[in-house]
Design an enzyme around this catalytic site. Sequence first.
Site, mmCIF file in Angstrom:
data_model
loop_
_atom_site.group_PDB
_atom_site.id
_atom_site.type_symbol
_atom_site.label_atom_id
_atom_site.label_comp_id
_atom_site.label_asym_id
_atom_site.label_seq_id
_atom_site.Cartn_x
_atom_site.Cartn_y
_atom_site.Cartn_z
ATOM 1 N N LYS A 161 2.473 0.751 0.564
ATOM 2 C CA LYS A 161 1.879 -0.592 0.485
ATOM 3 C C LYS A 161 0.472 -0.523 1.045
ATOM 4 O O LYS A 161 0.263 0.029 2.126
ATOM 5 C CB LYS A 161 2.764 -1.552 1.275
ATOM 6 C CG LYS A 161 2.129 -2.866 1.691
ATOM 7 C CD LYS A 161 3.192 -3.813 2.234
ATOM 8 C CE LYS A 161 2.709 -4.583 3.435
ATOM 9 N NZ LYS A 161 3.782 -5.427 4.018
ATOM 10 N N LEU A 162 -0.478 -1.058 0.270
ATOM 11 C CA LEU A 162 -1.877 -1.038 0.681
ATOM 12 C C LEU A 162 -2.295 -2.433 1.109
ATOM 13 O O LEU A 162 -2.041 -3.411 0.398
ATOM 14 C CB LEU A 162 -2.769 -0.612 -0.493
ATOM 15 C CG LEU A 162 -2.408 0.679 -1.214
ATOM 16 C CD1 LEU A 162 -3.366 0.881 -2.403
ATOM 17 C CD2 LEU A 162 -2.494 1.875 -0.255
ATOM 18 N N ASP A 188 -0.725 -5.902 -0.257
ATOM 19 C CA ASP A 188 -0.479 -7.067 0.604
ATOM 20 C C ASP A 188 -1.817 -7.646 1.022
ATOM 21 O O ASP A 188 -2.602 -6.990 1.700
ATOM 22 C CB ASP A 188 0.325 -6.642 1.840
ATOM 23 C CG ASP A 188 0.742 -7.823 2.714
ATOM 24 O OD1 ASP A 188 0.357 -8.970 2.412
ATOM 25 O OD2 ASP A 188 1.465 -7.589 3.712
ATOM 26 N N LYS A 262 11.390 -11.127 7.371
ATOM 27 C CA LYS A 262 11.097 -10.640 8.720
ATOM 28 C C LYS A 262 11.896 -11.530 9.662
ATOM 29 O O LYS A 262 11.667 -12.752 9.675
ATOM 30 C CB LYS A 262 9.607 -10.776 9.035
ATOM 31 C CG LYS A 262 8.705 -9.872 8.205
ATOM 32 C CD LYS A 262 7.244 -10.093 8.543
ATOM 33 C CE LYS A 262 6.373 -9.121 7.747
ATOM 34 N NZ LYS A 262 4.937 -9.487 7.834
#
Length: 369
Positions: A161-162, A188, A262
């Site tokens: 994920k960047l 993201d 989360k």
Amino acid sequence: VRLSSIDIRLISLTLVRPFETSFGRMDARVVPLVRMEADGVEGWGEIVADDQPLFSAETITTARHVLVDCFIPALLSRPLSSVEDVAAALRRFKGHQMAKAGLELAFMDLAARSRDLSIRTAIGGTRDRVPVGVSLGIEKTIPTLVDQVLAHVAQGYQRIKLKVKPGWDVDVVRAVRDAYPTGLLSVDANTAYTLADAEHLRQLDAFDLLMIEQPLAHDDMVDHAALQRGLRTDICLDESIVHARAAAHALALGSCRLINIKIGRVGGYTEALGIHDTCQAHGAPVWCGGMLECGIGRAHNLALASLPNFSLPGDISASKRYWARDVITKPFEVAADGTVEVPTGPGIGVDIDHAFLDEITIEQRQFRA
Ligand code: OSB
Ligand code: MG
């Protein structure tokens, strides 16, 4: 269970390497921990608030305030038979999900330990190991980022994920795609764009991304729905999903096709399990997000991610991704197949390194029933 005490402890940890997102750069974390005790059994939780209100409105100071002045008195004054009782005791207080989660996490650990069960077993988790990815921050140059990508792929991570923001997006993704042509890749934005950027963001459709995480404002489901209608790539919401009702609304509105859970952002296990079930009923996959947790929060994340609808790799990296030394005796490791083992011992299933914890403690307060 009647709690005999609740401790709040702040520890200070330095990142092995700065981590930069669209909202700022982090070099270190002050981590608020919660410890509860009842009948000689303890339980530990972690609060994922930062010292600035950049990811959400909460901060370490607001968490300390609501814990000390509102939440802890509410919990010490009544018997609690399950984590739902903790949620119910705190429900009349608006917001402050991260602070609430710290309490739910500690209680869940304590409750599972007192039944000699792992949290995984207590919540109905089905996996022994969970697939994991890694979140890579904004770098000074694209080649530096490409090196980071290849180094983490070599360690086994199943998804990259960047972090992106205006000025660090399409060219960056193109370069990473060239170096990593077929692997799972996502981005993201941490709320860095507006609907006026829709056409610009559509360029990302060319790179076969797994998802675009939280492109628009944290409190805007309507613009996300408009953006998703014009995008081939799935939108995943993070900041916007603050409880199970928000997840149901986002799916009903078409604001996203995936959700990252989360436990800290949503107030604890009660809401996290609700979001898991809501998404499962809608056929929407979920995955476990991260907030640069130390080993305590990470152990809770692993227990959660063992549930069946966590079908995509989570942001649950090895301890060493962020910390030279973790607060648990056996740091989490990513196996060559890109999975992390879910602890099987009682509660969170990990042992705390008390000597190290004492060394890095900067504040400690105890509240007794
Ligand atoms: O948006 O997922 C996010 C870290 C801090 C705050 C927000 C986010 C993140 C990450 C890293 O992406 C997740 C992790 O590795 O713990
Ligand atoms: Mg995110």
